[in-house]
Design an enzyme around this catalytic site. Structure first.
Site, mmCIF file in Angstrom:
data_model
loop_
_atom_site.group_PDB
_atom_site.id
_atom_site.type_symbol
_atom_site.label_atom_id
_atom_site.label_comp_id
_atom_site.label_asym_id
_atom_site.label_seq_id
_atom_site.Cartn_x
_atom_site.Cartn_y
_atom_site.Cartn_z
ATOM 1 N N LYS A 98 1.157 4.844 6.630
ATOM 2 C CA LYS A 98 0.139 5.588 5.869
ATOM 3 C C LYS A 98 1.718 6.886 6.561
ATOM 4 O O LYS A 98 1.751 6.931 6.752
ATOM 5 C CB LYS A 98 -0.911 5.439 6.025
ATOM 6 N N SER A 125 0.929 -1.337 -0.233
ATOM 7 C CA SER A 125 0.038 0.229 0.094
ATOM 8 C C SER A 125 0.718 1.570 0.320
ATOM 9 O O SER A 125 0.162 2.703 0.260
ATOM 10 C CB SER A 125 -0.948 0.095 1.169
#
Length: 264
Positions: free
Chosen positions: A120, A59
């Site tokens: 993230k 991701s």
């Protein structure tokens, strides 16, 4: 020959005596104390200063890829219960709190399941308004500047072709993201204001990341400050998919171009 004696070259020798039991116990006690002290020191360093993590998904491509072994600074933003081992319940507040900067890559405990650690990029700070329109990120009404680069094969899925896009924040920080194409889920979101004490997070692999664009039941939702563990600093090394600690024959299956890569 007298019992208990040995003859060597005509001279008698007395066999070595076993050390007294008290000496053996003392040595064992010293070893145990040393091991316990080392364990306490290692735990303290892990809680207060640095902690290693392995990247389990794609991701955050292209900056981080599956198999990267990274170091996270635990003191960068101060400490919370997220800094402690064994996934304790999150409680509000941080000690010596320092706010992340927009663009920082952050490791955190997933709000819906603190046993999971995710990574993230910080896109929205408390008080910001954030919206994605046509794959472009707008913060407080201003578009994050994008520069389209080459079309490349996805690092972890070579059969997938992606557009590399360099994003540049207002204060000059820059990093490269992946764009899987137009009109994909997550390319358009409602305008959202980030509440006090929370952050809006996004993965760099924009069309392959469950993040704050998705509700907390599916992705991250908005991230409470107390769930932050630390800032990702550097890739120490990286192993190819399939390598593992308990597979000695895979220990040298390294991605040799990813030693000591700074995380941008």
């Amino acid at each position: 020959m007298a019992p208990g004696l040995a003859v060597n070259g005509g001279m008698t020798q007395t066999p070595p005596q076993a050390p007294p039991r008290s000496t053996v116990l003392s040595e064992m006690r010293e070893i145990a104390v040393t091991l316990v002290a080392a364990l306490i020191l290692a735990t303290a360093l892990r809680i207060l200063l640095f902690q290693p993590f392995t990247i389990p998904s794609s991701s955050m491509e292209p900056g981080l890829v599956t198999g990267d072994y990274i170091v996270v600074s635990k003191y960068a933003y101060g400490w919370s219960t997220a800094s402690l081992p064994f996934s304790p319940p999150m409680t509000p507040g941080r000690v010596m709190e320092r706010e992340p900067r927009r663009g920082d890559v952050v490791v955190f405990r997933l709000p819906r399941d603190p046993k999971q650690t995710w990574i993230k990029r910080v896109v929205g700070l408390p008080g910001d308004t954030v919206q994605v329109r046509g794959g472009m990120v707008f913060v407080n009404g201003d578009a994050v500047r994008q520069t389209r680069l080459n079309v490349v094969a996805d690092h972890d899925a070579p059969q997938r072709w992606v557009q590399q896009v360099r994003e540049t924040l207002a204060y000059g920080r820059t990093y490269v993201t992946y764009d899987g194409g137009p009109d994909l889920p997550g390319d358009d979101t409602p305008l959202r204001r980030v509440p006090s004490g929370q952050y809006l997070m996004m993965g760099d692999n924009r069309d392959n990341s469950l993040d704050s664009r998705w509700p907390p039941e599916v992705g991250v939702g908005l991230l409470p400050a107390e769930n932050i563990m630390g800032r990702a600093e550097i890739v120490l090394a990286s192993w190819k998919p399939g390598a593992g600690l308990f597979k000695p024959w895979t220990w040298l299956n390294l991605q040799w171009d990813r030693f000591l890569v700074r995380i941008r």
